[in-house]
Design a protein around this motif. Structure first.
Motif, mmCIF file in Angstrom:
data_model
loop_
_atom_site.group_PDB
_atom_site.id
_atom_site.type_symbol
_atom_site.label_atom_id
_atom_site.label_comp_id
_atom_site.label_asym_id
_atom_site.label_seq_id
_atom_site.Cartn_x
_atom_site.Cartn_y
_atom_site.Cartn_z
ATOM 1 N N ASP A 38 15.758 -12.677 -3.685
ATOM 2 C CA ASP A 38 16.267 -11.340 -3.221
ATOM 3 C C ASP A 38 15.152 -10.989 -2.437
ATOM 4 O OD1 ASP A 38 17.194 -8.225 -4.884
ATOM 5 O OD2 ASP A 38 16.943 -8.658 -2.829
ATOM 6 N N ARG A 39 15.396 -10.430 -1.161
ATOM 7 C CA ARG A 39 14.591 -9.871 -0.088
ATOM 8 C C ARG A 39 14.010 -8.554 -0.458
ATOM 9 N NH1 ARG A 39 15.874 -11.336 6.152
ATOM 10 N NH2 ARG A 39 16.099 -13.511 5.984
ATOM 11 N N GLU A 40 14.554 -7.687 -1.497
ATOM 12 C CA GLU A 40 13.792 -6.688 -1.953
ATOM 13 C C GLU A 40 12.788 -7.186 -3.027
ATOM 14 O OE1 GLU A 40 14.924 -3.208 -0.709
ATOM 15 O OE2 GLU A 40 15.238 -4.815 0.422
ATOM 16 N N ARG A 41 12.589 -8.261 -3.591
ATOM 17 C CA ARG A 41 11.761 -8.597 -4.273
ATOM 18 C C ARG A 41 10.478 -9.351 -3.086
ATOM 19 N NH1 ARG A 41 13.172 -12.583 -8.744
ATOM 20 N NH2 ARG A 41 10.966 -11.870 -9.405
ATOM 21 N N PHE A 42 9.354 -9.292 -3.536
ATOM 22 C CA PHE A 42 8.228 -9.323 -2.628
ATOM 23 C C PHE A 42 7.369 -10.021 -3.112
ATOM 24 C CE2 PHE A 42 5.203 -6.989 0.434
ATOM 25 C CZ PHE A 42 5.660 -7.746 1.610
ATOM 26 N N VAL A 43 6.679 -11.240 -2.594
ATOM 27 C CA VAL A 43 5.281 -11.973 -3.006
ATOM 28 C C VAL A 43 4.405 -12.030 -2.151
ATOM 29 C CG1 VAL A 43 4.612 -14.022 -4.082
ATOM 30 C CG2 VAL A 43 6.870 -13.432 -4.490
ATOM 31 N N ILE A 44 3.448 -11.323 -2.218
ATOM 32 C CA ILE A 44 2.063 -11.448 -1.418
ATOM 33 C C ILE A 44 1.217 -12.605 -2.039
ATOM 34 C CG2 ILE A 44 0.053 -10.121 -0.724
ATOM 35 C CD1 ILE A 44 1.737 -7.600 -1.035
ATOM 36 N N CYS A 45 0.847 -13.394 -1.205
ATOM 37 C CA CYS A 45 0.000 -14.654 -1.737
ATOM 38 C C CYS A 45 -1.312 -14.569 -1.233
ATOM 39 C CB CYS A 45 0.712 -15.878 -1.018
ATOM 40 S SG CYS A 45 0.256 -17.473 -1.677
ATOM 41 N N GLY A 46 -2.168 -14.798 -2.037
ATOM 42 C CA GLY A 46 -3.782 -14.674 -1.943
ATOM 43 C C GLY A 46 -4.603 -14.484 -3.133
ATOM 44 N N GLN A 47 -5.935 -14.492 -2.820
ATOM 45 C CA GLN A 47 -6.883 -14.375 -3.881
ATOM 46 C C GLN A 47 -7.541 -13.088 -4.026
ATOM 47 O OE1 GLN A 47 -8.785 -18.099 -3.834
ATOM 48 N NE2 GLN A 47 -7.249 -19.114 -5.107
ATOM 49 N N ASP A 48 -7.930 -12.654 -2.834
ATOM 50 C CA ASP A 48 -8.644 -11.197 -2.710
ATOM 51 C C ASP A 48 -8.113 -9.910 -3.481
ATOM 52 O OD1 ASP A 48 -10.137 -8.794 -1.696
ATOM 53 O OD2 ASP A 48 -11.342 -10.493 -0.455
ATOM 54 N N ILE A 49 -9.022 -9.361 -4.309
ATOM 55 C CA ILE A 49 -8.418 -8.319 -5.064
ATOM 56 C C ILE A 49 -8.042 -7.207 -4.444
ATOM 57 C CG2 ILE A 49 -10.738 -6.797 -5.112
ATOM 58 C CD1 ILE A 49 -10.215 -6.277 -8.153
ATOM 59 N N ILE A 50 -8.148 -7.156 -3.029
ATOM 60 C CA ILE A 50 -7.632 -6.221 -2.002
ATOM 61 C C ILE A 50 -6.013 -6.210 -2.084
ATOM 62 C CG2 ILE A 50 -7.674 -7.387 0.051
ATOM 63 C CD1 ILE A 50 -8.491 -4.821 1.516
ATOM 64 N N LEU A 51 -5.524 -7.494 -2.174
ATOM 65 C CA LEU A 51 -4.057 -7.873 -2.248
ATOM 66 C C LEU A 51 -3.544 -7.454 -3.637
ATOM 67 C CD1 LEU A 51 -4.320 -11.649 -0.943
ATOM 68 C CD2 LEU A 51 -3.758 -9.350 0.279
ATOM 69 N N ASP A 52 -4.329 -7.296 -4.761
ATOM 70 C CA ASP A 52 -3.789 -6.596 -5.939
ATOM 71 C C ASP A 52 -3.326 -5.094 -5.636
ATOM 72 O OD1 ASP A 52 -3.741 -9.035 -7.366
ATOM 73 O OD2 ASP A 52 -5.892 -8.735 -7.965
ATOM 74 N N VAL A 53 -4.394 -4.328 -5.038
ATOM 75 C CA VAL A 53 -4.250 -3.055 -4.695
ATOM 76 C C VAL A 53 -2.946 -2.787 -3.880
ATOM 77 C CG1 VAL A 53 -5.461 -1.045 -3.977
ATOM 78 C CG2 VAL A 53 -6.761 -2.832 -5.170
#
Length: 304
Positions: free
Chosen positions: A71-86
């Motif tokens: 579902d395009r309304e679900r969204f995965v951001i990929c990477g390891q830096d903590i800024i991506l968690d925020v």
């Protein structure tokens, strides 16, 4: 090198995985990371943390699995830096189900190519052109229209013991006799930078003691140097401020970008993400922390 039975605290595990403390507790509660207690203190073994990382990479690295997101309304951001968690948390606050995948830049781009994630972070340096990210995007996403958006700039360099006893100030110094390297895993941006620099020096990687010692995350390699289990590792300045017993030798400013397929750029999740990047709230939060240059955050760097 860390022993497999070495005890780690919740904070140490959170730093290795580049996630928050609550995420570590959630992984423990779901049985994804084994844990034990010493009195009332929760502890994890280094081996169990590495096992979790290996399982996560396997889950994101096979060709037979289904895409992570249907579902395009679900969204995965990929990477390891903590800024991506925020960033992911801010996106979730807009009503989008925002998920995270903790893998390195090279694998992130291949997962984007295979529609397993919607946003791939990248800090891959190409020694031939001196450019960040775009040469790799062209190779790993052939004929795929994409948009490359800047997140931050970070300083890459050496983690060395306090006082820099080996006198390591340049890439050439890695070739000195008796220098022990602690390396990142294949596909990590810091590993690609190191490999490109070694190639440009005309050296054989095998000539560097410890080249084959691979460790996940900036915090893990920095900790190994601090504990005397290596003389040098390559990583970002931000982590050097979090580990006692090491100094940081700055060598190269890197561009840390987000890569999105053009077909998804006008979807609600990506619009929400871009709105957050352009609003300035994330810029203010991380500029104050140090170790990040947020001057181009949200700026489109390349459209292909």
């Amino acid at each position: 090198m860390m022993r497999n039975d070495e005890a780690l605290t919740v904070d140490e595990v959170a730093t290795i995985l580049q996630v928050g403390r609550n995420t570590v507790y959630a992984l423990k509660d779901k049985g994804e990371i084994n844990s034990y207690k010493v009195g009332r203190k929760l502890r994890f073994t280094y081996a169990d943390v590495q096992s979790y990382i290996a399982r996560s990479k396997t889950a994101h690295g096979t060709d037979t699995r289904e895409p992570l997101v249907q579902d395009r309304e679900r969204f995965v951001i990929c990477g390891q830096d903590i800024i991506l968690d925020v960033l992911s948390n801010y996106v979730a606050q807009t009503g989008v189900e925002s998920l995270r995948a903790y893998i390195g830049s090279y694998d992130a781009l291949t997962d984007l190519y295979k529609d397993r994630v919607q946003v791939a972070s990248s800090h891959l340096w190409d020694g031939e052109t001196g450019e960040y990210n775009v040469p790799f995007v062209k190779k790993l996403l052939p004929s795929v229209p994409v948009v490359v958006v800047n997140l931050v700039y970070r300083m890459q360099g050496f983690y060395v013991a306090k006082g820099n006893p080996k006198g390591l100030f340049s890439w050439e110094d890695l070739l000195k006799s008796g220098v022990r390297l602690v390396n990142r895993e294949k596909g990590a941006g810091s590993r690609v930078l190191l490999d490109e620099r070694i190639r440009l020096l005309g050296a054989e990687p095998s000539s560097i003691e410890g080249y084959g010692v691979e460790t996940q995350s900036h915090i893990a390699v920095a900790s190994m140097v601090a504990r005397g289990r290596g003389d040098v590792a390559v990583g970002s300045e931000k982590i050097a401020r979090q580990v006692e017993g090491i100094d940081f030798v700055p060598l190269q400013k890197e561009r840390y970008d987000l890569v999105v397929k053009r077909e998804n750029f006008d979807t609600r999740p990506v619009r929400s993400m871009m709105g957050i990047l352009e609003s300035g709230m994330l810029r203010e939060e991380f500029a104050a922390l140090g170790g990040y240059d947020t001057s181009d955050m949200g700026r489109i760097m390349w459209i292909g």
